[in-house]
Design an enzyme around this catalytic site. Structure first.
Site, PDB file in Angstrom:
ATOM      1  N   ILE A  36      10.671 109.344 -11.630  1.00 17.13           N
ATOM      2  CA  ILE A  36      11.405 110.525 -12.698  1.00 17.13           C
ATOM      3  C   ILE A  36      10.386 111.392 -13.250  1.00 17.13           C
ATOM      4  O   ILE A  36      10.903 112.508 -13.757  1.00 17.13           O
ATOM      5  CB  ILE A  36      12.445 109.834 -13.339  1.00 17.13           C
ATOM      6  CG1 ILE A  36      11.856 109.036 -14.472  1.00 17.13           C
ATOM      7  CG2 ILE A  36      13.716 109.315 -12.707  1.00 17.13           C
ATOM      8  CD1 ILE A  36      12.969 108.565 -15.577  1.00 17.13           C
ATOM      9  N   GLY A  37       9.169 111.250 -13.407  1.00 19.63           N
ATOM     10  CA  GLY A  37       8.399 112.071 -13.968  1.00 19.63           C
ATOM     11  C   GLY A  37       6.872 111.640 -13.514  1.00 19.63           C
ATOM     12  O   GLY A  37       6.519 110.673 -13.197  1.00 19.63           O
ATOM     13  N   GLY A  39       2.673 112.416 -15.126  1.00 17.85           N
ATOM     14  CA  GLY A  39       1.929 113.223 -16.165  1.00 17.85           C
ATOM     15  C   GLY A  39       0.367 112.883 -15.828  1.00 17.85           C
ATOM     16  O   GLY A  39       0.043 112.664 -14.783  1.00 17.85           O
ATOM     17  N   GLY A  42      -0.442 109.228 -15.674  1.00 15.61           N
ATOM     18  CA  GLY A  42       0.490 108.029 -14.914  1.00 15.61           C
ATOM     19  C   GLY A  42       1.629 108.951 -14.529  1.00 15.61           C
ATOM     20  O   GLY A  42       2.067 109.902 -14.672  1.00 15.61           O
ATOM     21  N   VAL A  44       6.337 108.288 -14.574  1.00 14.06           N
ATOM     22  CA  VAL A  44       7.547 107.819 -15.292  1.00 14.06           C
ATOM     23  C   VAL A  44       8.441 107.363 -14.317  1.00 14.06           C
ATOM     24  O   VAL A  44       8.896 108.062 -13.281  1.00 14.06           O
ATOM     25  CB  VAL A  44       8.005 108.767 -16.110  1.00 14.06           C
ATOM     26  CG1 VAL A  44       9.333 108.213 -17.065  1.00 14.06           C
ATOM     27  CG2 VAL A  44       7.107 109.194 -17.436  1.00 14.06           C
ATOM     28  N   LYS A  59       7.035 104.407 -18.656  1.00 13.87           N
ATOM     29  CA  LYS A  59       5.901 105.261 -18.773  1.00 13.87           C
ATOM     30  C   LYS A  59       4.739 104.358 -18.239  1.00 13.87           C
ATOM     31  O   LYS A  59       4.425 103.453 -18.873  1.00 13.87           O
ATOM     32  CB  LYS A  59       5.648 106.079 -19.863  1.00 13.87           C
ATOM     33  CG  LYS A  59       4.866 107.158 -19.673  1.00 13.87           C
ATOM     34  CD  LYS A  59       4.927 107.977 -20.959  1.00 13.87           C
ATOM     35  CE  LYS A  59       4.307 109.354 -20.812  1.00 13.87           C
ATOM     36  NZ  LYS A  59       4.407 110.189 -22.042  1.00 13.87           N
ATOM     37  N   ASP A 190       3.280 119.836 -28.738  1.00 11.10           N
ATOM     38  CA  ASP A 190       3.446 120.362 -27.452  1.00 11.10           C
ATOM     39  C   ASP A 190       5.330 120.423 -27.301  1.00 11.10           C
ATOM     40  O   ASP A 190       5.879 119.988 -26.369  1.00 11.10           O
ATOM     41  CB  ASP A 190       3.065 119.237 -26.489  1.00 11.10           C
ATOM     42  CG  ASP A 190       3.169 119.629 -25.288  1.00 11.10           C
ATOM     43  OD1 ASP A 190       3.239 120.876 -24.730  1.00 11.10           O
ATOM     44  OD2 ASP A 190       3.051 118.820 -24.132  1.00 11.10           O
TER      45      ASP A 190
END
Length: 400
Positions: A36-37, A39, A42, A44, A59, A190
């Site tokens: 689902i993500g 970065g 790595g 998620v 994560k 951020d």
């Protein structure tokens, strides 16, 4: 408003990934579902606890990628005045030993120790940290925010703006969450819609503390840049910018986020990263819709004030007429909002954040060079001279 009780963070040092014949992957008691993500360090993934059927966001971090950051020497200086618990003991604090300053694992432990201590309705909860000693991965298990990012908006993407009522609701939750962090001497660095998720019951959750900083009470000055360029304050968009207020920088990013919610687009948009920085520094704020509550416009001008010294502060934001609906909907007091304060981060906290994980890289810092490469890829029209200017900004940030 009552906050949830502080969760007990489980530490699992013998994690392992298994896979069934039909391709289902499990991490200990968690079934790993869709990604689902993604970065810099790595991915998620959605995960489901086999025993409770509870959904989590896991994560995953690559140790080898962290080691590469270590080899490139992308180190930041220790937080100003050291970690909490080192106040009044001079710059750097007593808890920073020579060994810890040269140990990338120390920075990873520091961030996880902070995440363990945070306890606020509008800050994401960390439940478990797992290490797979036989493989390349380190895992962190967070509460699942099922409704995803607050808004999908970027330089190249506009979206449908929120109603005034919805803007106010989410911005009020942002104020409470970031006030809690600032009162606990933490700046996020951020802030953007991507790092604001919504739970299943539509509660805003602040996530991703990868570049956050802890500072000594009363001294939030910092030098290095972090975060997404379109959300950076003017004081960070110039070479030789020197030290800046982390709180004021966070407030600017909150303002850019509020602008996105109100208008479905960013306030400063350029194809070239250098032009974007110039725009943030020099261009006047434009309101794209004439049908906007004047009190919201006034708040946006006060938050997106170019000068950090003149920019509105958190105490002023929390009593703003637009945010409080002309005083009819005041926020809870700062004392109540921050009643469950972060306890001091001790040497024991740091040493026990991850007890035996051997990681050779930096978790909390994205190196400037790597950031420049990423930005240059996303800014196709940047010339060599532009990138040289950008490198000059990075060089000034890396100078001590």
């Amino acid at each position: 408003m009552s906050h949830r009780r502080e969760p007990s963070v489980k530490e699992t040092l013998d994690a392992s990934i298994t896979e069934t014949n039909d391709g289902e992957r499990s991490l200990n008691n968690y079934i790993l579902k869709d990604e689902i993500g993604h970065g810099a360090y790595g991915t998620v993934s959605l995960a489901i606890d086999k025993e409770t059927n509870t959904k989590y966001a896991i994560k995953e971090f690559s140790k080898s990628r962290l080691r590469k950051k270590d080899k490139a020497n992308y180190f930041r200086r220790p937080p100003r005045g050291g970690m909490r618990g080192a106040r009044g003991r001079g710059r750097g604090g007593a808890i920073f030993s020579n060994q810890s300053l040269n140990d990338p694992l120390y920075l990873i432990r520091s961030e996880i120790a902070v995440l363990k201590k945070l306890n606020h309705k509008n800050v994401v909860t960390l439940f478990e940290v797992l290490d797979d000693p036989e493989n390349d991965s380190l895992y962190m298990v967070f509460e699942m925010c099922e409704k995803g990012v607050l808004m999908d908006v970027s330089i190249n993407k506009k979206t449908t703006p929120f109603s005034d009522e919805k803007c106010r609701r989410y911005f009020r939750e942002m104020v409470l969450g970031f006030e809690y962090l600032h009162e606990n001497d933490i700046v996020h660095r951020d802030i953007k819609p991507d790092n604001l998720l919504l739970s299943s019951n539509d509660v805003l959750k602040i996530v991703d503390f990868g570049v956050s900083e802890i500072f000594t009470k009363g001294n939030d000055l910092m030098k290095k840049s972090a975060g997404s360029p379109a959300f950076m304050p003017p004081e960070l968009c110039a070479a030789d910018h020197g030290q800046i207020s982390g709180k004021a920088a966070d407030i600017w990013s909150m303002g850019v986020t509020l602008y996105c919610l109100a208008f479905g687009c960013l306030p400063f948009v350029k194809d070239n990263i250098i032009d974007l920085y110039d725009s943030i520094n020099k261009d006047d704020l434009e309101i794209p819709n004439n049908n906007v509550d004047p009190k919201l416009v006034d708040l946006l001008y006060k938050i997106l004030e170019k000068s950090p010294e003149k920019r509105i502060t958190m105490p002023e934001i929390r009593v703003n007429p637009w945010l409080t609906n002309n005083g009819n909907e005041p926020l809870i007091s700062t004392e109540e909002n921050c009643s469950e304060m972060v306890t001091e981060i001790t040497e024991d906290d740091l040493s026990s954040a991850i007890k035996t994980i051997s990681v050779g890289g930096v978790f909390a810092v994205i190196g400037a060079v790597n950031k420049f490469k990423r930005l240059s890829r996303s800014s196709h029209s940047a010339s060599e001279s532009d990138l040289a200017k950008l490198k000059a900004i990075g060089d000034s940030e890396n100078s001590v």
